[in-house]
Write an enzyme that holds these catalytic residues in place. Structure first.
Site, mmCIF file in Angstrom:
data_model
loop_
_atom_site.group_PDB
_atom_site.id
_atom_site.type_symbol
_atom_site.label_atom_id
_atom_site.label_comp_id
_atom_site.label_asym_id
_atom_site.label_seq_id
_atom_site.Cartn_x
_atom_site.Cartn_y
_atom_site.Cartn_z
ATOM 1 N N GLU A 42 0.852 -1.192 0.000
ATOM 2 C CA GLU A 42 0.000 0.000 0.000
ATOM 3 C C GLU A 42 0.883 1.235 0.000
ATOM 4 O O GLU A 42 1.682 1.428 0.921
ATOM 5 C CB GLU A 42 -0.902 -0.007 1.240
ATOM 6 N N ARG A 46 0.528 10.414 0.778
ATOM 7 C CA ARG A 46 0.975 11.443 1.716
ATOM 8 C C ARG A 46 2.125 12.260 1.153
ATOM 9 O O ARG A 46 2.626 13.162 1.831
ATOM 10 C CB ARG A 46 1.423 10.801 3.039
ATOM 11 N N LYS A 129 -10.635 -1.821 7.139
ATOM 12 C CA LYS A 129 -9.392 -1.528 7.847
ATOM 13 C C LYS A 129 -9.759 -1.008 9.236
ATOM 14 O O LYS A 129 -10.462 0.004 9.349
ATOM 15 C CB LYS A 129 -8.604 -0.471 7.060
#
Length: 209
Positions: A42, A46, A129
């Site tokens: 993943e 950011r 998640k």
């Protein structure tokens, strides 16, 4: 969630969560992760280079690469265009989920409460998640949520390190565990791919116990 991603996560059991500041780091990072036995990764949105990193890591071919920390529908579009095969969000967002469903890309929304989990299940999303997992109570919270929702599968992420990996993965409702300890920023910055490979291999080995 498509069967392909569910199978990939179930087979991998670990999901390296990567914050990669430059495209140049992507290819050697992908090689180190694959050499360590990782099957999925993943890449968090950011950094300004996130799209290029997704594209470069996806080009390696040895990883199922997704985009994480996706907060907007526009980021979903950019991530998918870059080659992301799944999307992970830290929380529930109607527009993010709707855009993923529109584009046919699997999405793993972040949840922290039973209310959010019910919303995900109602939308047809059986894998979520739990974030931030440790801060929310860790395995106690996983078990508490799994009891009334036995159809749900969890990818706990946040505050989990290698020492607790086996314990989490022994829980039947846990599909995989996400974490950044396999490729922390300090190792990326100094280009220590041998250590990234070692940490990944260690995590893979612990995931099979």
């Amino acid at each position: 969630m498509t069967t392909d991603l569910t199978s990939a996560l179930a087979g991998a059991r670990i999901l390296p969560v990567l914050t990669v500041p430059s495209e140049e780091m992507a290819a050697p990072l992908a090689a180190a992760l694959v050499a360590g036995g990782a099957q999925c990764a993943e890449v968090t949105f950011r950094t300004a280079a996130a799209e290029q990193v997704v594209k470069a890591m996806a080009a390696h071919g040895g990883l199922v690469v997704g985009a994480g920390t996706v907060l907007t529908a526009e980021q979903v579009e950019r991530a998918v265009a870059a080659g992301a095969r799944f999307v992970v969000s830290p929380g529930w967002d109607d527009e993010v989920v709707a855009k993923c469903l529109e584009l046919g890309v699997p999405v793993v929304p972040g949840i922290a409460t039973a209310t959010e989990l019910m919303r995900a299940l109602r939308a047809g999303l059986g894998t979520v998640k739990l974030f931030p997992a440790e801060q929310l109570g860790g395995l106690d919270t996983v078990r508490a949520l799994a009891a009334p929702f036995p159809q749900a599968r969890f990818v706990p992420t946040g505050g989990i390190g290698p020492d607790r990996l086996s314990e989490y993965l022994a829980e039947p409702s846990v599909l995989a565990v996400g974490g950044s300890w396999m490729a922390p920023g300090a190792l990326l910055e100094c280009g220590d791919h041998a250590e990234i490979r070692r940490l990944t291999a260690q995590a893979v080995e612990r995931s099979t116990r």
